[in-house]
Design an enzyme around this catalytic site. Structure first.
Site, PDB file in Angstrom:
ATOM      1  N   ASP A 207      -1.864  27.231 -23.892  1.00  0.00           N
ATOM      2  CA  ASP A 207      -3.157  26.688 -23.504  1.00  0.00           C
ATOM      3  C   ASP A 207      -2.996  25.328 -23.481  1.00  0.00           C
ATOM      4  OD1 ASP A 207      -3.487  29.449 -23.884  1.00  0.00           O
ATOM      5  OD2 ASP A 207      -4.891  29.064 -25.657  1.00  0.00           O
ATOM      6  N   ASP A 208      -2.240  24.702 -24.396  1.00  0.00           N
ATOM      7  CA  ASP A 208      -2.214  23.202 -24.715  1.00  0.00           C
ATOM      8  C   ASP A 208      -1.187  22.338 -23.824  1.00  0.00           C
ATOM      9  OD1 ASP A 208      -4.004  23.620 -26.469  1.00  0.00           O
ATOM     10  OD2 ASP A 208      -2.328  23.870 -28.203  1.00  0.00           O
TER      11      ASP A 208
END
Ligand code: ATP
Ligand code: MG
Length: 692
Positions: A562-563
């Protein structure tokens, strides 16, 4: 074949060292990935459990080709009241593929054992009753104690007898909300002894968070303390528990018994709020119990504990672990990843509120009969030398901590470290996030005097034990790489379509088959277990982390997927940029997030904490950006540098990027729940420093 070719990747390649030197002398940027910084010497290897890459390869091969034989042999070293069932030579069954039906994992089914018996009674019966099992070091220097295996067994027995006396039975949940006193691991072991399921909640979590967990797992009893001092901060645990129990009641669940340990060093008994009939002092009911307690023999597949993940990415998940596989796996990983030798003193700085405190402060080491240090305080109190003072005091041989602690100490400089001898240290460990090479080097060179290997252990609450980890003595280490898979672990790096990639590659980190301490479900929510972990890439367990495998087969964790930030089509891991920033000598810590950018799609927004005493300046801003440009490439250069006196972190020390994303997007009104932050005040500071 889908297996990494370990023969070719593990041979020590001296070319790298040459490359490093050449690059350095040419004044170029050193490409960190090619550096080998630690290689076990002959002396280290001679006594190492895994003393060569050949030995590892041989064991690894057997562990994945015939996991049933491999793990049965190891499991046989424990006490089993009744041996497990063997069907067609198999001791485990699994379905890891959602297309083939419900996800299911079982190891050593039919076997009857008890993890508390294996961690305590077994050593006492072997004549080790008087050996120290735990050194307890209080928050305040000078407050300490030591507990033998015999003492520990007595204490655990008393608590287990009390729990039985108030009606706790096999399969019941018990919530533990206690500071790092000896009584915390004791409480866990006491539950295990009677087959109750413990759920430890980090003491300091807000009443909301505690209430949420209590409503979810419905414990018969809550074990707590009235208060604790952490550094100079007093935390009134009792009022938090009271609020939480009130909230849970409103939501429909009533806890009947709350046992309160009177922690007189932190607060007075008479200043403790009290609910008659529900609250009872630990000291009034536990010491009077018998020190003899029957062991409840449980099935290997009976649940041992429930632990909520730290919530870095959203609502915490109630991870459930079972008994037999978890026991065998945590003990084995502890022994090998730290190259533990009988008689050694081991210190893990994690709190029992996290999985690390379960697997590698309590179960793993005690199952091995190791002496563990249990520290109540924080690494910077009363000063930044505290850890090394403790290392010298107990002659700690193996020291295990998190990158966040390392960076915090690094910020204070070398002096507080050098003041202490640290001669006993032999192996260092790291867990929690990718460790950036700059912090790795400092840890290695300053803390370990360039003598101790660093085991950078990649794993998760869900995995129960180490998945990718060095084995000191086995192979050379590269700073920032967790190196190779543990026995029985079959990692797979897949692309966005779930296709497994081979050789040198980057992608999503998955696992192909079960290992003994695979979590069995999410408590009360098997569908979420399947959709979160097994549905994204069919046929695999998906970790949620990104990973790169280099040309030598070393694994590099690149942070949560997600990063990942997409800048003009370049996929950039936040960890990479952070690592480049921290490489600047004046940068103590950095957190990088993406934000909407008109031209590039996403831009890079960096929050930067400077080394103690350094002032913000435009020149420094430019230098930091230049550092990233030269180290990764111009496409990864931060668009914005936001000075940050501190970063918003969960109580386990992880950066909560969702909050930083909101700040970067100027959505200050939509920060969401900040109550689980270690220091919510940090957020206001950051908002004030916008545009500075
Ligand atoms: P949640 O799942 O609720 O968001 P969390 O993932 O922070 O919380 P944990 O299970 O405590 O909860 O942390 C596991 C994660 O920590 C891993 O998925 C990985 O992102 C990170 N991690 C742990 N150890 C390492 C390591 N040695 N190197 C890189 N990353 C690591
Ligand atoms: Mg997670």
């Amino acid at each position: 074949s889908s297996q990494v070719d370990l023969t070719s990747v593990l041979s020590v390649d001296t070319r790298y060292k040459t490359e490093t030197h050449a690059a350095a002398s040419a004044g170029e940027q050193v490409v960190e990935e090619t550096q080998v910084l630690f290689e076990a010497n002959e002396e280290f290897r001679k006594n190492a459990l895994v003393s060569s890459t050949e030995k590892y390869e041989e064991m690894y091969k057997q562990s994945v080709e015939d996991p049933d034989t491999f793990w049965s042999e190891i499991a046989s070293q424990f006490h089993w009241e009744k041996k497990w069932d063997v069907t067609d030579g198999k001791v485990h069954t699994e379905n890891f593929d959602v297309r083939k039906g419900p996800i299911k994992v079982e190891w050593f089914k039919g076997g009857k054992t008890n993890i508390c018996y294996n961690a305590l009674d077994r050593h006492v019966e072997a004549g080790r009753a008087n050996d120290v099992a735990m050194f307890w070091e209080g928050n305040e220097p000078g407050y300490d104690s030591s507990v033998t295996f015999g003492n520990l067994l007595d204490l655990v027995s008393q608590v287990s007898n009390y729990l039985r006396s108030v009606g706790v039975k096999k399969g019941d949940a018990v919530v533990i909300y206690m500071p790092m006193l000896v009584e915390l691991p004791v409480a866990m072991l006491a539950c295990a002894r009677i087959g109750a399921i413990h759920s430890v909640v980090f003491a300091g979590f807000s009443a909301d968070s505690l209430a949420q967990r209590i409503s979810d797992c419905k414990p018969k009893v809550v074990l707590t303390a009235n208060g604790v001092m952490r550094g100079t901060k007093f935390i009134n645990l009792k009022t938090i528990v009271d609020d939480a129990l009130k909230q849970a009641k409103q939501e429909g669940y009533t806890v009947e018994t709350s046992v309160v340990f009177a922690n007189e060093v932190a607060t007075k008994k008479e200043e403790t709020a009290w609910v008659e009939g529900r609250d009872i002092w630990w000291q009034d009911v536990i010491p009077s119990q018998s020190t003899k307690s029957e062991v409840e023999w449980v099935d290997a597949e009976d649940p041992l504990f429930l632990l909520y993940t730290s919530g870095s990415t959203g609502k915490p998940k109630g991870v459930l672990h079972s008994t037999g596989g978890y026991m065998v796996y945590t003990a084995t990983t502890f022994k090998h990843a730290f190259d533990y030798r009988p008689g050694e003193v081991y210190w893990c700085t994690a709190d029992c509120g996290w999985i690390t405190g379960h697997s590698y402060l309590t179960y793993g080491p005690l199952l091995n009969g190791a002496t563990v240090v249990n520290f109540e305080g924080v690494p910077t109190y009363p000063d930044a030398g505290r850890c090394w003072e403790i290392v010298d005091k107990y002659n700690v041989n193996i020291f295990y901590t998190a990158p966040t602690a390392i960076r915090a100490l690094m910020r204070e400089g070398d002096k507080p470290v050098k003041k202490h001898l640290r001669k006993s240290l032999r192996v260092l460990g790291s867990v929690g996030e990718p460790i950036n090479p700059a912090a790795w080097k400092w840890y290695y060179e300053v803390v370990g005097d360039s003598r101790c290997p660093i085991s950078d252990t990649w794993w998760q609450t869900e995995t129960g034990g180490f998945m990718i980890t060095p084995m000191p003595g086995g192979w050379p280490l590269k700073p920032g790489s967790a190196t190779f898979p543990f026995f029985g672990v079959q990692p797979a790096i897949v692309d966005e379509n779930g296709k497994e990639l081979h050789g040198e590659c980057s992608g999503y980190l998955c696992v192909k088959a079960s290992w003994p301490s695979t979590f069995r479900t999410l408590f009360g929510d098997h569908p979420r277990y399947e959709t979160t972990y097994f549905a994204p890439f069919k046929g695999f367990y998906f970790s949620g982390d990104g990973c790169h495998r280099d040309k030598d087969g070393y694994y590099w964790l690149t942070g949560r997927v997600d990063d990942v930030i997409n800048v003009s089509g370049h996929r950039i891991g936040s960890a990479e940029v952070e690592s480049a920033l921290v490489h600047h000598p004046l940068c103590a810590e950095a957190a990088v997030v993406g934000y909407d950018h008109e031209v590039k799609g996403q831009g890079i927004y960096a929050f930067v904490t400077l080394v103690e005493g350094v002032e913000y300046s435009d020149k420094l801003r430019k230098d930091l950006i230049a550092k990233v440009r030269s180290q990764i490439g111009p496409f990864a250069a931060p668009d914005i540098i936001h000075w940050a006196p501190g970063l918003p972190k969960t109580r386990s020390g992880k950066i909560m990027r969702r909050i930083l994303r909101k700040i970067a997007a100027s959505q200050i009104d939509e920060l969401g729940d900040v109550s689980t932050l270690a220091d919510p005040g940090v957020v206001e500071q950051l908002i004030e420093l916008r545009d500075k």
